[in-house]
Scaffold this active site. Sequence first.
Site, short mmCIF file in Angstrom:
data_model
loop_
_atom_site.label_atom_id
_atom_site.label_comp_id
_atom_site.label_asym_id
_atom_site.label_seq_id
_atom_site.Cartn_x
_atom_site.Cartn_y
_atom_site.Cartn_z
N GLN A 33 0.76 -1.08 0.19
CA GLN A 33 0.02 0.03 0.03
C GLN A 33 0.90 1.29 0.09
O GLN A 33 0.55 2.32 -0.81
CB GLN A 33 -0.87 0.15 1.05
N SER A 60 -13.16 1.81 0.97
CA SER A 60 -12.27 0.69 0.96
C SER A 60 -12.88 -0.53 1.83
O SER A 60 -12.50 -0.72 2.79
CB SER A 60 -10.84 0.77 1.15
N LYS A 158 -13.82 1.74 10.98
CA LYS A 158 -12.67 0.98 10.30
C LYS A 158 -12.27 2.09 9.22
O LYS A 158 -11.14 2.70 9.36
CB LYS A 158 -12.93 -0.19 9.57
N PHE A 162 -8.84 4.26 9.01
CA PHE A 162 -7.92 3.90 8.06
C PHE A 162 -7.60 5.13 7.09
O PHE A 162 -6.44 5.10 6.52
CB PHE A 162 -8.48 2.99 7.20
N PRO A 187 -7.62 0.73 12.93
CA PRO A 187 -8.96 -0.01 12.05
C PRO A 187 -9.07 -1.28 12.17
O PRO A 187 -8.10 -2.07 11.77
CB PRO A 187 -8.34 0.79 10.85
N ASP A 189 -10.17 -4.36 10.56
CA ASP A 189 -10.90 -5.08 9.24
C ASP A 189 -10.47 -6.56 9.63
O ASP A 189 -10.37 -6.98 10.70
CB ASP A 189 -9.83 -4.55 8.10
N TRP A 240 -1.03 -5.93 9.82
CA TRP A 240 -1.77 -6.21 8.36
C TRP A 240 -0.84 -6.86 7.67
O TRP A 240 -1.74 -7.79 6.83
CB TRP A 240 -2.19 -4.68 7.72
#
Length: 284
Positions: A33, A60, A158, A162, A187, A189, A240
């Site tokens: 990212q 997203s 989230k 984010f 966040p 997810d 993540w």
Amino acid sequence: MNINNERLIKVSDSIKNFGLDNVLILEEKLDPQFDYIQKLKEKVGKNYATIYSLLVSLISYKLTMKGEDWWKCFSEYLSAKDIPKNFEESINNVINFINDCKGSIIGRAAKIKRIEKVVKGSRDILLEILERPEVVLEKPNKILEEIAKSLNSKEWKKTITFSIKMSYYAIKNRGELRPLNIVIPMPIDVRISCISYTSGIIESNSYKEILKKPKIAIEAWDKVSQLSNIPQIHLDSLLWIIGRNSMELSLDEAKENAKRILMKYFDKDKVDYLLYNLFYRECK
């Protein structure tokens, strides 16, 4: 659901042992990212890259592709556009991206409506960010508040939290290993829900239960952040990346996959201790 304080302390210790400096390196070396947003910034400049990243973060969700592929689509699509002449043109580009990228096919109309609501309700703060992107780092909580109000939502949701992280990725320059000492909610997810379960810091029936009621995970990771001295925004990057395959692979396979990725850059003992605690039980 409840927080398992014994597991939380062990997880915090393993993350503290891994170290903030290593987490900052990990963001640059291993988070696609960050790379995709940096490539976009090279094409359109920091100002528009920040606005693009913030707005696209807000839609997203319910994607039909992996997060890595979504941000690749984002970067390539908006990089191919001319640098916007003004704010309105940048918004049109975002809406065109939503229409054209196959990752946003589910709830596409709702996603566009969401962008329109944010632009209408948070126009002043968005223009301020466009003028001087560093505003995101100076008053992130005010931005969270403004966006949440525009969407009639909560600041801890989230995609709203984010948006600060992805904006930070646009503002940050390659090689700039400086921690961002701001306090925003984690966040939560699917990946973070899964690793909240596999690490054992949350006692629940499954990661899906955590995903549906994320406030307990936000609270737990906030405690981990305090004990490990890793700001949430950077802790999220670590989790993540490590949690990339935790739902698709067995516990041992997910751990080995994460180890293979991390061992390219980091000390074996630190990696082993970290992964031992984050992959404590199978994700279910």
